[in-house]
Design a protein around this motif. Structure first.
Motif, PDB file in Angstrom:
ATOM      1  N   ARG A 106       0.813  -1.216   0.000  1.00 49.79           N
ATOM      2  CA  ARG A 106       0.000   0.000   0.000  1.00 49.79           C
ATOM      3  C   ARG A 106       0.853   1.276   0.000  1.00 49.79           C
ATOM      4  N   SER A 107       2.110   1.182   0.427  1.00 48.46           N
ATOM      5  CA  SER A 107       2.932   2.389   0.616  1.00 48.46           C
ATOM      6  C   SER A 107       4.075   2.530  -0.377  1.00 48.46           C
ATOM      7  N   TYR A 108       4.387   1.472  -1.097  1.00 48.89           N
ATOM      8  CA  TYR A 108       5.575   1.475  -1.937  1.00 48.89           C
ATOM      9  C   TYR A 108       5.212   1.379  -3.418  1.00 48.89           C
ATOM     10  N   ASP A 109       6.052   2.000  -4.224  1.00 48.30           N
ATOM     11  CA  ASP A 109       6.004   1.737  -5.656  1.00 48.30           C
ATOM     12  C   ASP A 109       6.478   0.303  -5.888  1.00 48.30           C
ATOM     13  N   MET A 110       5.920  -0.349  -6.896  1.00 44.80           N
ATOM     14  CA  MET A 110       6.260  -1.753  -7.167  1.00 44.80           C
ATOM     15  C   MET A 110       6.726  -1.895  -8.614  1.00 44.80           C
ATOM     16  N   GLY A 111       7.608  -2.845  -8.850  1.00 44.20           N
ATOM     17  CA  GLY A 111       8.072  -3.006 -10.216  1.00 44.20           C
ATOM     18  C   GLY A 111       8.760  -4.329 -10.457  1.00 44.20           C
ATOM     19  N   TRP A 112       9.267  -4.446 -11.662  1.00 44.93           N
ATOM     20  CA  TRP A 112      10.002  -5.633 -12.095  1.00 44.93           C
ATOM     21  C   TRP A 112      11.297  -5.208 -12.776  1.00 44.93           C
ATOM     22  N   TYR A 113      12.363  -5.878 -12.393  1.00 50.11           N
ATOM     23  CA  TYR A 113      13.643  -5.773 -13.075  1.00 50.11           C
ATOM     24  C   TYR A 113      13.950  -7.135 -13.675  1.00 50.11           C
ATOM     25  N   ARG A 114      14.907  -7.165 -14.570  1.00 49.25           N
ATOM     26  CA  ARG A 114      15.382  -8.440 -15.103  1.00 49.25           C
ATOM     27  C   ARG A 114      16.882  -8.382 -15.325  1.00 49.25           C
ATOM     28  N   GLN A 115      17.479  -9.571 -15.293  1.00 48.95           N
ATOM     29  CA  GLN A 115      18.912  -9.677 -15.537  1.00 48.95           C
ATOM     30  C   GLN A 115      19.184 -10.907 -16.381  1.00 48.95           C
ATOM     31  N   ALA A 116      19.711 -10.662 -17.560  1.00 50.97           N
ATOM     32  CA  ALA A 116      20.100 -11.738 -18.460  1.00 50.97           C
ATOM     33  C   ALA A 116      21.562 -12.103 -18.193  1.00 50.97           C
ATOM     34  N   PRO A 117      21.976 -13.313 -18.559  1.00 55.67           N
ATOM     35  CA  PRO A 117      23.370 -13.727 -18.326  1.00 55.67           C
ATOM     36  C   PRO A 117      24.355 -12.754 -18.968  1.00 55.67           C
ATOM     37  N   GLY A 118      25.320 -12.309 -18.182  1.00 52.46           N
ATOM     38  CA  GLY A 118      26.345 -11.420 -18.684  1.00 52.46           C
ATOM     39  C   GLY A 118      25.927  -9.978 -18.852  1.00 52.46           C
ATOM     40  N   LYS A 119      24.710  -9.651 -18.416  1.00 47.57           N
ATOM     41  CA  LYS A 119      24.212  -8.281 -18.574  1.00 47.57           C
ATOM     42  C   LYS A 119      23.843  -7.686 -17.226  1.00 47.57           C
ATOM     43  N   GLN A 120      23.738  -6.363 -17.203  1.00 50.70           N
ATOM     44  CA  GLN A 120      23.344  -5.680 -15.976  1.00 50.70           C
ATOM     45  C   GLN A 120      21.841  -5.821 -15.753  1.00 50.70           C
ATOM     46  N   ARG A 121      21.466  -5.717 -14.511  1.00 50.79           N
ATOM     47  CA  ARG A 121      20.047  -5.740 -14.166  1.00 50.79           C
ATOM     48  C   ARG A 121      19.414  -4.462 -14.704  1.00 50.79           C
ATOM     49  N   GLU A 122      18.238  -4.607 -15.318  1.00 49.24           N
ATOM     50  CA  GLU A 122      17.581  -3.458 -15.913  1.00 49.24           C
ATOM     51  C   GLU A 122      16.117  -3.397 -15.499  1.00 49.24           C
ATOM     52  N   LEU A 123      15.614  -2.171 -15.438  1.00 48.29           N
ATOM     53  CA  LEU A 123      14.204  -1.971 -15.118  1.00 48.29           C
ATOM     54  C   LEU A 123      13.341  -2.413 -16.293  1.00 48.29           C
ATOM     55  N   VAL A 124      12.311  -3.190 -15.998  1.00 45.46           N
ATOM     56  CA  VAL A 124      11.353  -3.616 -17.006  1.00 45.46           C
ATOM     57  C   VAL A 124      10.104  -2.743 -16.942  1.00 45.46           C
ATOM     58  N   ALA A 125       9.524  -2.636 -15.747  1.00 44.11           N
ATOM     59  CA  ALA A 125       8.295  -1.869 -15.586  1.00 44.11           C
ATOM     60  C   ALA A 125       8.137  -1.471 -14.128  1.00 44.11           C
ATOM     61  N   LEU A 126       7.501  -0.337 -13.920  1.00 38.46           N
ATOM     62  CA  LEU A 126       7.278   0.178 -12.580  1.00 38.46           C
ATOM     63  C   LEU A 126       5.873   0.747 -12.499  1.00 38.46           C
ATOM     64  N   ILE A 127       5.229   0.564 -11.338  1.00 33.38           N
ATOM     65  CA  ILE A 127       3.919   1.154 -11.118  1.00 33.38           C
ATOM     66  C   ILE A 127       3.926   1.809  -9.740  1.00 33.38           C
ATOM     67  N   THR A 128       3.530   3.068  -9.695  1.00 42.02           N
ATOM     68  CA  THR A 128       3.558   3.801  -8.432  1.00 42.02           C
ATOM     69  C   THR A 128       2.316   3.482  -7.596  1.00 42.02           C
TER      70      THR A 128
END
Length: 117
Positions: free
Chosen positions: A30-52
């Motif tokens: 109820r208080s936090y923004d929520m989202g999804w990140y992903r990390q592929a092999p050999g790559k940096q973690r990246e933001l996929v989607a966020l919802i406030t």
């Protein structure tokens, strides 16, 4: 202890769909923004989607028009509907929550998504 529990990963063919879910405690959800990140092999973690907390969404350019993030307030879950999946979507997907008023954030353990024929 804050827990973010992901579910819904798996193996899917190119062009297919998957739905990821992340269950959070009521206080966090109820208080936090929520989202999804992903990390592929050999790559940096990246933001996929966020919802406030107010429902505003933000997507990575690579998933716009294919992925949809949503909040289920009755179940305290955040969902990621992934359509038209591509092999380059293969990664470990992590649920993420962040406080809108501080630097506090939390991570789930991740769920594997593999797109392959």
């Amino acid at each position: 202890q804050v827990q973010l529990v992901e579910s819904g990963g798996g193996l899917v063919q190119p062009g297919g769909s998957l739905r990821l879910s992340c269950a959070a405690s009521k206080t966090i959800f109820r208080s936090y923004d929520m989202g999804w990140y992903r990390q592929a092999p050999g790559k940096q973690r990246e933001l996929v989607a966020l919802i406030t907390t107010s429902g505003k969404t933000n997507y990575a350019e690579s998933v716009k028009g294919r992925f949809t993030i949503s909040r289920d307030n009755a179940k305290n879950t955040v969902n990621l509907q992934m359509n038209s999946l591509k092999p380059e979507d293969t990664a470990v997907y992590y649920c993420y929550s962040r406080s809108p008023v501080s630097t506090t954030n939390y991570w789930g353990r991740g769920t594997q998504v593999t797109v392959s024929s």
